[in-house]
Design an enzyme around this catalytic site. Structure first.
Site, PDB file in Angstrom:
ATOM      1  N   SER A 282     -22.993 -15.481 -38.908  1.00 48.93           N
ATOM      2  CA  SER A 282     -23.896 -16.345 -38.132  1.00 48.93           C
ATOM      3  C   SER A 282     -23.690 -16.039 -36.659  1.00 48.93           C
ATOM      4  O   SER A 282     -22.660 -15.478 -36.274  1.00 48.93           O
ATOM      5  CB  SER A 282     -23.590 -17.815 -38.406  1.00 48.93           C
ATOM      6  N   ASP A 283     -24.645 -16.395 -35.818  1.00 53.43           N
ATOM      7  CA  ASP A 283     -24.413 -16.275 -34.382  1.00 53.43           C
ATOM      8  C   ASP A 283     -23.627 -17.510 -33.930  1.00 53.43           C
ATOM      9  O   ASP A 283     -23.468 -18.493 -34.672  1.00 53.43           O
ATOM     10  CB  ASP A 283     -25.739 -16.113 -33.617  1.00 53.43           C
TER      11      ASP A 283
END
Ligand code: NOJ
Length: 764
Positions: A282-283
């Site tokens: 995920s960012d």
């Protein structure tokens, strides 16, 4: 993983010693069995620990982190960037019950210690060999600092230059960005991501991040499926096909569903349709942000959505750790779902060669560089060569350039001597004091042959709020050092220098922070204080050369009227100043071509060359009423995609075709004669575009499908051949089928996207 990578991996595995002390003593050669065996031995807590990717900041308590690692509560880190920083963390992992190695990641975007031009500049080289050298050199340097993975390449198509991250990608064109995407992955990973001098590529930001509404960072993305499939998705796909081991998932939503909770995106498209077998990350904080997106009621639901959608590893987000135990207990998340995520993380570590040797890139302390920051560790020659190739000559009236290496040159502008800005944003481990500014580059090139009078002339911006915003972005020291003298005093000083000189070189544009994450703009103009400086310089009547530094297309209609020559230099990296001096003084003949359209004004956005055909197009020379245009200014871009001048001139003949028909399974040859009609040897880029004349849906006015960059001696002429195959004519139709529809096509060839000559053929 492609065949080449797989082969490399097998070769390197054969030479790996077994991961001897591990209780997971399954045969290392058999990846699936090895990981399955390891998984069996892991507790739920250890599994959840693997999903945690944390950022290492200077303020972090090192001892505490090591304890967490040894307890199996962290899977990997990013932002720790030396061998001696990473070694104690790997030691801690080796003290852990199962000795599962950590991996160390970093944003190696356009160089690691040696900083190359920003990605938008690299793309302007249209030089795949040069770009491959950038990827390879970055990998060598990062791996030598104990880094295993990069969050790159960033291949988001960008067509709205208000978006600050336009600088970080390779421009607006699907074909060009896809070619570069492949080259970057292959060069980062080398023959195998397991090699000690390779790093694993994590392509980002999946998906469509470049299409945020209004160019405002983190905004929503709403896009038709055909546009997605035909224009925005191919560069990510190219990275996957090239064997990228990782995918970073975007922060934005796509048609209402955040990428981070998007089951269709990660499970259906990425894994099922594209066959991706690597790790998804995920960012920063994106799982928590699902609550703010309004798709999760609370953190618990956010964690549940993310893991079910296929986010394996969570970046700087505590929700997996907090919520997964309860979600597993209640049955809302199944053990198999957790195992799937852990398997991919362990698989990526395996592919990076870390089970065979956790110290593969960290090495032994006795071999650490005496000085991590030593200049001898940089690759300056490559940086200078690549930087020269990335520069784009936009204007050159009366052959103002190249400059004579004699007389007096006034060098002015807030960016003429700005080491930090030379590097651009996302400058990894680059150090400003190691970058060569334009001032320094000219000084070195000219010695005492010519006099250079330097004056700053203006600050980057006169807007206090903008200055504060940009300086807030840097945590260590103010990015922009503001000269407190009144603007008029700065200008006077520059004008005085100009009056005593034969020519004025003004280095103007954006500070690097203006083209960065979270740096969206509402205008594309050079800040007002700098325009005042340009106006005053113009009034001296001296020949005026603008050297632009910026990370996005700027609207330059006014500047074009003031300047005699304009050189677009982006943020050109560690050796930027030398490269710019090479071009200004004629030691290198510029060959760069824009990888993104430069609009006349911000009101024209979005403006990109390969737009769909419409019913009432504006036709130059015809009355404009009731055609698609803006009536206050000329239609079309200021500088089109693919445009760039040289100190030489080139001509291209009309294309000739080997046949006027093309059958399935066959190919067609397109030939053109290209001539260097100028006085200097030089390189140019011959571009081939295709247009579907009538299809089942409106298709672009033209699409880049191939190009060749070639060097021609003055007066030399050569024939170039391109091959067109039915595959080049394919597109996703309204049912998302990948088809080439029989009928007529125009093949167009030219030296930019606007000035082309065409021939027609028919697909039978
Ligand atoms: C946030 C950015 O969006 C992403 O591109 C980057 O890789 C991470 N931060 C880590 O620095």
């Amino acid at each position: 993983m492609n065949k080449l990578c797989l082969l490399g991996l097998l070769v390197s595995l054969a030479s790996q010693s077994a991961f001897a002390d591990s209780p997971a003593a399954a045969p290392l050669q058999d990846k699936q069995a090895f990981i399955a065996n390891l998984l069996k031995q892991m507790s739920v807590e250890e599994k959840i620990g693997q999903l945690r990717l944390i950022s290492i900041g200077p303020e972090m308590p090192r001892e505490k982190i090591r304890e967490e690692i040894a307890a199996g509560r962290i899977g990997g880190t990013f932002n720790s960037i030396t061998r001696d920083e990473n070694r104690p963390m790997q030691d801690a992992a080796m003290r852990g019950r199962l000795k599962i190695p950590m991996f160390f990641a970093y944003d190696v975007i356009h160089g690691h210690r040696t900083i190359f031009p920003i990605s938008l500049g690299l793309a302007a080289s249209w030089d795949m060999q040069a770009i491959a050298q950038v990827g390879r050199t970055s990998a060598l340097e990062a791996a030598a600092d104990g880094i295993d993975m990069t969050f790159a390449p960033m291949v988001d198509i960008a067509r709205d230059p208000r978006w600050g991250r336009t600088s970080e990608g390779f421009g607006e064109d699907t074909y060009l960005v896809s070619r570069i995407s492949r080259v970057m992955v292959e060069s980062f990973q080398g023959h195998s991501p397991a090699n000690a001098d390779s790093i694993m590529a994590s392509v980002k930001h999946f998906a469509l991040y470049g299409a945020v509404e209004g160019g405002r960072d983190y905004n929503t993305v709403d896009m038709s499926p055909t546009r997605m499939y035909n224009e925005y998705l191919p560069p990510y796909r190219a990275a996957i096909d090239a064997g990228a081991g990782g995918v970073m998932v975007a922060l934005n939503s796509i048609n209402g569903v955040p990428a981070t909770s998007n089951t269709w995106l990660m499970n259906d498209l990425l894994r099922r349709d594209w066959g991706f077998k690597g790790v998804t990350v995920s960012d920063h904080g994106a799982i928590t942000e699902l609550v703010r997106h309004g798709v999760a009621a609370d953190g618990k639901q956010a964690a549940q959505l993310a893991i079910k959608a296929g986010i394996d590893m969570s970046m700087n987000d505590t929700l997996y750790g907090q919520e997964l135990p309860g979600l597993l207990k209640s049955g809302a998340v199944s053990p198999a779902e957790l195992d799937n995520a852990v398997r991919e993380i362990l698989g990526a570590k395996y592919d990076m060669g870390l089970f065979a040797d956790p110290y593969r890139r960290i090495g032994q302390a006795k071999d650490d560089p005496a000085d991590t920051y030593a200049d001898s560790r940089l690759h300056r020659d490559i940086a200078r060569d690549v930087a020269r190739r990335s520069l784009v000559l936009l204007e050159n009236r009366q052959q103002t350039l190249p400059l004579k290496k004699s007389g007096t040159i006034a060098l002015v502008g807030p960016l003429a001597d700005a080491p930090i800005d030379m590097m651009g944003s996302w400058a990894a481990a680059g150090r400003p004091h190691q970058s060569v500014t334009v001032r320094e580059g000219l000084r070195r090139a000219l010695g005492d042959k010519a006099r250079v009078l330097y004056a700053k002339g203006s600050n980057v911006t006169g807007d206090k709020a903008v200055l504060d915003y940009l300086n807030f972005l840097n945590f260590d020291a103010p990015e922009i050092v503001d000269d407190p003298r009144p603007a008029a005093v700065l200008i006077d000083e520059a004008v005085k220098a100009a009056r005593q000189s034969d020519v004025v070189v003004a280095v103007v544009g954006e500070s690097r922070g203006m083209s960065h994450e979270s740096s969206s703009r509402t205008t594309l103009e050079i800040p007002a204080v700098q325009r005042e400086l340009i106006k005053a310089l113009k009034a001296t009547g001296k020949p005026l050369v603008l050297v632009l530094m910026n990370g996005r297309p700027l609207s330059l209609a006014w500047e074009r009227e003031q300047a005699d020559a304009i050189l677009e230099t982006w943020f050109s990296g560690t050796e930027g100043g030398n490269a710019i001096a090479d071009v200004l003084l004629g030691d290198y003949n510029p060959s760069g071509k824009l990888a993104i359209t430069f609009p006349r004004s911000v009101g024209q956005i979005p403006m990109y060359y390969n737009h769909l055909r419409i019913g009432r197009p504006f036709t130059p020379g015809k009355p404009g009423n009731y055609t698609s245009q803006y009536f206050e200014e000329p239609n079309g871009p200021l500088y089109p995609f693919g445009y760039g001048l040289s100190y030489s001139t080139f001509s291209v003949s009309a294309p000739s075709l080997s046949s006027t028909t093309l059958k399935q399974g066959q190919s067609l040859e397109v030939s053109v004669r290209v001539k260097n009609t100028g006085q200097r040897d030089g390189e140019t880029v011959v571009q081939l575009y295709l247009q579907d004349v009538a299809a089942s849906m409106s298709r672009p006015v033209k699409e880049l499908k191939n190009f060749q960059k070639l060097m021609l001696k003055a007066g030399e002429e050569r024939t170039l051949h391109f091959t067109v195959q039915p595959d080049d004519l394919k597109f996703y139709n309204s049912q998302l089928q990948w088809v080439a529809e029989p009928g007529e096509f125009n093949v167009q060839v030219g030296l930019d996207s606007e000035t082309v000559q065409q021939q027609r053929f028919e697909l039978l």
